[in-house]
Write a protein that holds these residues in place. Structure first.
Motif, PDB file in Angstrom:
ATOM      1  N   LYS A  67      -7.462   7.133   7.971  1.00  0.00           N
ATOM      2  CA  LYS A  67      -7.283   6.900   9.403  1.00  0.00           C
ATOM      3  C   LYS A  67      -7.912   5.575   9.810  1.00  0.00           C
ATOM      4  O   LYS A  67      -7.311   4.804  10.574  1.00  0.00           O
ATOM      5  CB  LYS A  67      -7.883   8.051  10.211  1.00  0.00           C
ATOM      6  CG  LYS A  67      -7.076   9.333  10.134  1.00  0.00           C
ATOM      7  CD  LYS A  67      -7.743  10.431  10.935  1.00  0.00           C
ATOM      8  CE  LYS A  67      -6.914  11.699  10.935  1.00  0.00           C
ATOM      9  NZ  LYS A  67      -7.539  12.746  11.754  1.00  0.00           N
ATOM     10  N   GLN A  70      -5.519   2.856   8.268  1.00  0.00           N
ATOM     11  CA  GLN A  70      -4.101   2.824   8.630  1.00  0.00           C
ATOM     12  C   GLN A  70      -3.794   2.881  10.128  1.00  0.00           C
ATOM     13  O   GLN A  70      -2.762   2.398  10.557  1.00  0.00           O
ATOM     14  CB  GLN A  70      -3.379   4.000   7.954  1.00  0.00           C
ATOM     15  CG  GLN A  70      -3.447   3.999   6.446  1.00  0.00           C
ATOM     16  CD  GLN A  70      -2.553   2.951   5.822  1.00  0.00           C
ATOM     17  OE1 GLN A  70      -1.555   2.554   6.394  1.00  0.00           O
ATOM     18  NE2 GLN A  70      -2.907   2.504   4.631  1.00  0.00           N
ATOM     19  N   SER A  71      -4.649   3.490  10.901  1.00  0.00           N
ATOM     20  CA  SER A  71      -4.313   3.730  12.309  1.00  0.00           C
ATOM     21  C   SER A  71      -4.481   2.485  13.178  1.00  0.00           C
ATOM     22  O   SER A  71      -5.487   1.781  13.086  1.00  0.00           O
ATOM     23  CB  SER A  71      -5.175   4.852  12.877  1.00  0.00           C
ATOM     24  OG  SER A  71      -4.861   5.053  14.248  1.00  0.00           O
ATOM     25  N   ASP A  73      -4.840   2.856  16.340  1.00  0.00           N
ATOM     26  CA  ASP A  73      -5.538   3.390  17.507  1.00  0.00           C
ATOM     27  C   ASP A  73      -7.022   2.992  17.459  1.00  0.00           C
ATOM     28  O   ASP A  73      -7.740   3.379  16.534  1.00  0.00           O
ATOM     29  CB  ASP A  73      -5.400   4.910  17.528  1.00  0.00           C
ATOM     30  CG  ASP A  73      -5.855   5.531  18.831  1.00  0.00           C
ATOM     31  OD1 ASP A  73      -6.527   4.837  19.626  1.00  0.00           O
ATOM     32  OD2 ASP A  73      -5.540   6.710  19.045  1.00  0.00           O
ATOM     33  N   ARG A  77     -12.036   5.676  16.284  1.00  0.00           N
ATOM     34  CA  ARG A  77     -12.623   5.097  15.083  1.00  0.00           C
ATOM     35  C   ARG A  77     -14.075   5.521  14.881  1.00  0.00           C
ATOM     36  O   ARG A  77     -14.489   5.829  13.771  1.00  0.00           O
ATOM     37  CB  ARG A  77     -12.490   3.581  15.107  1.00  0.00           C
ATOM     38  CG  ARG A  77     -11.018   3.141  15.205  1.00  0.00           C
ATOM     39  CD  ARG A  77     -10.841   1.666  15.112  1.00  0.00           C
ATOM     40  NE  ARG A  77     -11.264   1.145  13.828  1.00  0.00           N
ATOM     41  CZ  ARG A  77     -10.608   1.335  12.685  1.00  0.00           C
ATOM     42  NH1 ARG A  77      -9.512   2.050  12.663  1.00  0.00           N
ATOM     43  NH2 ARG A  77     -11.065   0.823  11.566  1.00  0.00           N
ATOM     44  N   TRP A  80     -14.157   8.990  13.512  1.00  0.00           N
ATOM     45  CA  TRP A  80     -13.745   9.046  12.110  1.00  0.00           C
ATOM     46  C   TRP A  80     -14.853   8.556  11.181  1.00  0.00           C
ATOM     47  O   TRP A  80     -15.067   9.110  10.113  1.00  0.00           O
ATOM     48  CB  TRP A  80     -12.477   8.220  11.891  1.00  0.00           C
ATOM     49  CG  TRP A  80     -11.268   8.748  12.607  1.00  0.00           C
ATOM     50  CD1 TRP A  80     -11.025  10.048  12.988  1.00  0.00           C
ATOM     51  CD2 TRP A  80     -10.131   8.000  13.039  1.00  0.00           C
ATOM     52  NE1 TRP A  80      -9.813  10.141  13.621  1.00  0.00           N
ATOM     53  CE2 TRP A  80      -9.238   8.897  13.664  1.00  0.00           C
ATOM     54  CE3 TRP A  80      -9.778   6.659  12.956  1.00  0.00           C
ATOM     55  CZ2 TRP A  80      -8.019   8.503  14.191  1.00  0.00           C
ATOM     56  CZ3 TRP A  80      -8.568   6.249  13.474  1.00  0.00           C
ATOM     57  CH2 TRP A  80      -7.703   7.169  14.092  1.00  0.00           C
ATOM     58  N   CYS A 121      -2.121  12.399   7.996  1.00  0.00           N
ATOM     59  CA  CYS A 121      -0.782  12.251   8.576  1.00  0.00           C
ATOM     60  C   CYS A 121      -0.540  13.171   9.760  1.00  0.00           C
ATOM     61  O   CYS A 121       0.494  13.071  10.424  1.00  0.00           O
ATOM     62  CB  CYS A 121       0.284  12.453   7.510  1.00  0.00           C
ATOM     63  SG  CYS A 121       0.308  11.075   6.367  1.00  0.00           S
ATOM     64  N   ASP A 123      -2.197  12.813  12.290  1.00  0.00           N
ATOM     65  CA  ASP A 123      -2.349  11.815  13.350  1.00  0.00           C
ATOM     66  C   ASP A 123      -0.991  11.138  13.506  1.00  0.00           C
ATOM     67  O   ASP A 123      -0.447  10.587  12.554  1.00  0.00           O
ATOM     68  CB  ASP A 123      -3.417  10.799  12.921  1.00  0.00           C
ATOM     69  CG  ASP A 123      -3.706   9.775  13.986  1.00  0.00           C
ATOM     70  OD1 ASP A 123      -2.744   9.224  14.555  1.00  0.00           O
ATOM     71  OD2 ASP A 123      -4.885   9.514  14.240  1.00  0.00           O
ATOM     72  N   SER A 125      -0.033   8.435  14.607  1.00  0.00           N
ATOM     73  CA  SER A 125       0.054   6.986  14.384  1.00  0.00           C
ATOM     74  C   SER A 125       0.144   6.619  12.903  1.00  0.00           C
ATOM     75  O   SER A 125       0.277   5.452  12.569  1.00  0.00           O
ATOM     76  CB  SER A 125      -1.149   6.290  15.024  1.00  0.00           C
ATOM     77  OG  SER A 125      -2.340   6.616  14.329  1.00  0.00           O
ATOM     78  N   ILE A 126       0.082   7.616  12.018  1.00  0.00           N
ATOM     79  CA  ILE A 126       0.117   7.351  10.579  1.00  0.00           C
ATOM     80  C   ILE A 126       1.320   8.055   9.963  1.00  0.00           C
ATOM     81  O   ILE A 126       1.435   9.278  10.037  1.00  0.00           O
ATOM     82  CB  ILE A 126      -1.174   7.828   9.895  1.00  0.00           C
ATOM     83  CG1 ILE A 126      -2.380   7.092  10.489  1.00  0.00           C
ATOM     84  CG2 ILE A 126      -1.106   7.605   8.387  1.00  0.00           C
ATOM     85  CD1 ILE A 126      -3.710   7.601  10.015  1.00  0.00           C
ATOM     86  N   ASN A 151      -9.191  -2.275   8.101  1.00  0.00           N
ATOM     87  CA  ASN A 151      -8.080  -1.758   8.901  1.00  0.00           C
ATOM     88  C   ASN A 151      -6.888  -2.704   8.801  1.00  0.00           C
ATOM     89  O   ASN A 151      -7.025  -3.914   8.940  1.00  0.00           O
ATOM     90  CB  ASN A 151      -8.505  -1.603  10.370  1.00  0.00           C
ATOM     91  CG  ASN A 151      -7.382  -1.076  11.225  1.00  0.00           C
ATOM     92  OD1 ASN A 151      -6.650  -1.843  11.837  1.00  0.00           O
ATOM     93  ND2 ASN A 151      -7.228   0.239  11.257  1.00  0.00           N
TER      94      ASN A 151
END
Length: 157
Positions: A67, A70-71, A73, A77, A80, A121, A123, A125-126, A151
Motif C-alpha cells: 500500500k 503502490q497507492s 492516496d 500512509r 500503514w 488489493c 484498497d 486504489s491498488i 512510493n
C-alpha cells in the motif's frame, strides 16, 4: 531433541517434542484411559498456531508495504506505516520466543506474499494486475524496521 526443552524458551519446539513423547507413551501404556493421540494432536495444533501467527504478521507487513509503495492516496500512509511497524515487531517477537522457527518465514514467504497482496488489493486504489506475481521484497527488508519501499506516485512517508 532434548525432552527438557523449555515451555518458556521455545513453545513451538516444546509442543512438537511433547506430542512426540505422548505418542511414544501411548504405545507403551495401552491400558491407560488417557486419550494420548488426541492430546498429542492438540499439542501439534497449538504449535501450528504459532506458525500461523508468524505467517499472518509477515502477510500484514507485505500488505502495508505494498500500500505504501503502490497507492496514490496520501492520507492513510501514517496508519500503514504504524501497522507495518507493529507487525514487524510482533514477527520479531514470535521468532525470538520460538528459536526453532527462525527459518519458517523463508519457507512461507510465497504464501504470505499471496495473502498480503490479496489484502492490499482490497484498497480500491491498488489493482491486483499492477502487482508483481512474486514477492519483490527481500525477507531481510520485510523484517527491517528501517526499510520502506519508494512510493510509485512520488509520495513521501
Amino acid at each position: 531433541m532434548d525432552s527438557r526443552i523449555g515451555y518458556d524458551t521455545d513453545f513451538y519446539a516444546w509442543t512438537q517434542e511433547q506430542a512426540r513423547l505422548l505418542r511414544e507413551a501411548a504405545t507403551e501404556r495401552s491400558n491407560s484411559p488417557i486419550d494420548w493421540e488426541h492430546i498429542a494432536e492438540e499439542l501439534d495444533i497449538m504449535g501450528g498456531q504459532v506458525k500461523d501467527a508468524i505467517r499472518s504478521h509477515l502477510a500484514t507487513v507485505i500488505e502495508h508495504l505494498l500500500k505504501l509503495e503502490q497507492s496514490p492516496d496520501p492520507y492513510p500512509r501514517r496508519k500503514w506505516r504504524i501497522s507495518a511497524t507493529k507487525a514487524r515487531r510482533h514477527l520479531q517477537d514470535k521468532l525470538e520466543e520460538h528459536p526453532s522457527l527462525q527459518r519458517w518465514p523463508a519457507e512461507i514467504l510465497e504464501k504470505a506474499w499471496l495473502d498480503g497482496r490479496d489484502d492490499a488489493c482490497q484498497d480500491d486504489s491498488i489493482a491486483i494486475d499492477a502487482l508483481p506475481k512474486e514477492c519483490p521484497y527481500a525477507l531481510e527488508d520485510l523484517r527491517d524496521p528501517d526499510w520502506w519501499p519508494v512510493n510509485r506516485h512520488g509520495l513521501e512517508g
